[in-house]
Design a protein around this motif. Sequence first.
Motif, mmCIF file in Angstrom:
data_model
loop_
_atom_site.group_PDB
_atom_site.id
_atom_site.type_symbol
_atom_site.label_atom_id
_atom_site.label_comp_id
_atom_site.label_asym_id
_atom_site.label_seq_id
_atom_site.Cartn_x
_atom_site.Cartn_y
_atom_site.Cartn_z
ATOM 1 N N GLU A 31 0.819 -1.183 -0.032
ATOM 2 C CA GLU A 31 0.086 -0.030 0.037
ATOM 3 C C GLU A 31 0.974 1.255 0.001
ATOM 4 O O GLU A 31 1.863 1.434 0.868
ATOM 5 C CB GLU A 31 -0.926 0.130 1.108
ATOM 6 C CG GLU A 31 -2.074 -0.714 1.152
ATOM 7 C CD GLU A 31 -3.127 -0.524 2.362
ATOM 8 O OE1 GLU A 31 -3.850 -1.137 2.243
ATOM 9 O OE2 GLU A 31 -2.885 0.045 3.284
ATOM 10 N N THR A 32 0.527 2.107 -0.815
ATOM 11 C CA THR A 32 1.253 3.486 -0.978
ATOM 12 C C THR A 32 0.501 4.640 -0.459
ATOM 13 O O THR A 32 1.082 5.532 -0.149
ATOM 14 C CB THR A 32 2.038 3.661 -2.246
ATOM 15 O OG1 THR A 32 0.882 3.677 -3.291
ATOM 16 C CG2 THR A 32 2.810 2.405 -2.823
ATOM 17 N N ASP A 33 -0.754 4.585 -0.589
ATOM 18 C CA ASP A 33 -1.532 5.739 -0.293
ATOM 19 C C ASP A 33 -2.977 5.299 0.006
ATOM 20 O O ASP A 33 -3.513 4.386 -0.537
ATOM 21 C CB ASP A 33 -1.592 6.837 -1.576
ATOM 22 C CG ASP A 33 -2.205 7.854 -1.084
ATOM 23 O OD1 ASP A 33 -2.301 8.436 0.195
ATOM 24 O OD2 ASP A 33 -2.743 8.919 -2.059
ATOM 25 N N VAL A 34 -3.560 5.766 1.066
ATOM 26 C CA VAL A 34 -4.907 5.585 1.700
ATOM 27 C C VAL A 34 -5.593 6.831 2.265
ATOM 28 O O VAL A 34 -4.842 7.459 2.981
ATOM 29 C CB VAL A 34 -4.778 4.254 2.990
ATOM 30 C CG1 VAL A 34 -6.098 4.061 3.418
ATOM 31 C CG2 VAL A 34 -3.961 3.435 2.356
ATOM 32 N N THR A 35 -6.602 6.853 1.758
ATOM 33 C CA THR A 35 -7.284 8.167 2.191
ATOM 34 C C THR A 35 -8.862 7.493 2.459
ATOM 35 O O THR A 35 -9.120 6.204 2.100
ATOM 36 C CB THR A 35 -7.661 9.341 1.028
ATOM 37 O OG1 THR A 35 -8.283 8.760 -0.046
ATOM 38 C CG2 THR A 35 -6.100 9.725 0.598
ATOM 39 N N ARG A 48 1.003 0.563 -10.801
ATOM 40 C CA ARG A 48 0.371 1.167 -9.560
ATOM 41 C C ARG A 48 -1.098 1.040 -9.886
ATOM 42 O O ARG A 48 -1.573 1.372 -11.011
ATOM 43 C CB ARG A 48 0.852 2.643 -9.709
ATOM 44 C CG ARG A 48 2.293 2.751 -8.897
ATOM 45 C CD ARG A 48 2.581 4.460 -9.133
ATOM 46 N NE ARG A 48 1.857 5.400 -8.645
ATOM 47 C CZ ARG A 48 1.618 6.525 -8.911
ATOM 48 N NH1 ARG A 48 2.404 7.004 -9.996
ATOM 49 N NH2 ARG A 48 0.846 7.314 -8.212
ATOM 50 N N LEU A 49 -1.870 0.441 -8.881
ATOM 51 C CA LEU A 49 -3.213 0.394 -8.906
ATOM 52 C C LEU A 49 -4.067 1.137 -7.778
ATOM 53 O O LEU A 49 -3.406 1.269 -6.861
ATOM 54 C CB LEU A 49 -3.740 -1.209 -8.897
ATOM 55 C CG LEU A 49 -3.295 -1.975 -10.140
ATOM 56 C CD1 LEU A 49 -3.599 -3.540 -9.788
ATOM 57 C CD2 LEU A 49 -4.087 -1.500 -11.465
ATOM 58 N N ALA A 50 -5.024 2.033 -8.284
ATOM 59 C CA ALA A 50 -5.897 2.691 -6.976
ATOM 60 C C ALA A 50 -7.243 2.131 -7.166
ATOM 61 O O ALA A 50 -7.686 1.601 -8.297
ATOM 62 C CB ALA A 50 -5.728 4.114 -7.114
#
Length: 130
Positions: A31-35, A48-50
Amino acid sequence: MPLVTAGVVVLDCAEPEKLAVFYKELLQAQETDVTANLVEVRAADGLRLAFRRDANATPPSWPRPENSLQVHLDFLVEDLDAAERRVVELGGRPLEAKDGPGPYEERSCSDPAGHSFTLRRAHRAAPKQG
């Protein structure tokens, strides 16, 4: 430097946290970014998948012929059987569809939210002869 570079592939879904876990495990990603409304993962190969929260998201209905494929992901694998088993263990499912045209051995699957993707056998380059 190019004017535009590849960024992130974003999939809309009702529960991004759960879908991120599926792809994180499948790709052995971090995980690289969590909002509150988005979770991003990065695979070891840089993909990269979001996953973006959309309370009204409905899964694509492919492979029904009256609906378009929209978009799907292709993943290269060494062992199709092992990769397909892993997809099922993680909550995905194989899709009943005719084999696609072309020289590649592949299998169509969907993630737990219904997004389609293809597991495609990675062919190793043969060594050059003489």
